[in-house]
Design an enzyme around this catalytic site. Sequence first.
Site, PDB file in Angstrom:
ATOM      1  N   LYS A  44       0.834  -1.204   0.000  1.00 56.49           N
ATOM      2  CA  LYS A  44       0.000   0.000   0.000  1.00 56.49           C
ATOM      3  C   LYS A  44       0.871   1.256   0.000  1.00 56.49           C
ATOM      4  CE  LYS A  44      -3.881   1.958   2.641  1.00 56.49           C
ATOM      5  NZ  LYS A  44      -4.822   1.704   3.749  1.00 56.49           N
ATOM      6  N   SER A 119      -9.490   2.044   2.551  1.00 54.56           N
ATOM      7  CA  SER A 119      -8.524   2.822   1.790  1.00 54.56           C
ATOM      8  C   SER A 119      -7.475   1.975   1.072  1.00 54.56           C
ATOM      9  CB  SER A 119      -7.826   3.811   2.730  1.00 54.56           C
ATOM     10  OG  SER A 119      -7.055   3.126   3.697  1.00 54.56           O
ATOM     11  N   SER A 143     -10.283  -0.309   6.439  1.00 54.16           N
ATOM     12  CA  SER A 143      -9.493  -0.056   5.221  1.00 54.16           C
ATOM     13  C   SER A 143      -8.871  -1.296   4.586  1.00 54.16           C
ATOM     14  CB  SER A 143      -8.405   0.973   5.502  1.00 54.16           C
ATOM     15  OG  SER A 143      -8.995   2.237   5.670  1.00 54.16           O
TER      16      SER A 143
END
Length: 231
Positions: A44, A119, A143
């Site tokens: 990420k 996210s 997320s």
Amino acid sequence: GEALEVTREVNCVVDFIHGCEDQLQKLKKQKEKGLLYGIPVSIKDHINCKGHVSSAGMVKFLGQVKEEDSVVVQVLKSQGAIPFVKTNIPQTMINYDCSNLIFGQTLNPLNHQKSPGGSSGGEGALIAGGGSILGIGSDVAGSIRLPSSFCGLCGLKPTGNRISNYETAPSAASDNTFVLAVTGMLGPMARDVDSLALCMKALLCEEMFRLDPTLPPLPFDEEVRLRGNPM
């Protein structure tokens, strides 16, 4: 190659991690084979990788190239994994969609009219599209869990303070008292539960506890995992 094709379709990769080919050559010479030997892992965006920016989807972080790998990336490498791409997130990461003004909108590979969730949306889209088999996301309030759900994947938000959070870019949540009560955690995303378990087993090792002495040095407990299986 697969990751390139998937990101052309759904815009989920923000950067390719240079040096991963060199790392593969080094691995081949090592006698010790780690638990994740040779496995490419997507990361990420906000998790620091040496020589790359951790933008958190915000323009103000674009000039800040990181000098060191975060603890989690160091441990992945020591276990033989090959971090190979960084993946898209929503601006500030406090969002259940996945778009920002730098890299644009990530689409859901299962349906381009839908969001991949957020996210860790770039992770969800890349893995669901077949461009990665294992990724590291993060989760404060969904997320990892939301993109896993939206994209038909498995994801785990570990217990607070289980995986090292060192060297990750700040999000809007970083200054929020809410985060003191609900711990944000890094965690794995994959297509099946066995991959999540293998990743956790690999991360919860002596190397991580040495690099981040704030963590309780508790290794992965295989018995707890097996007890949790439905009959």
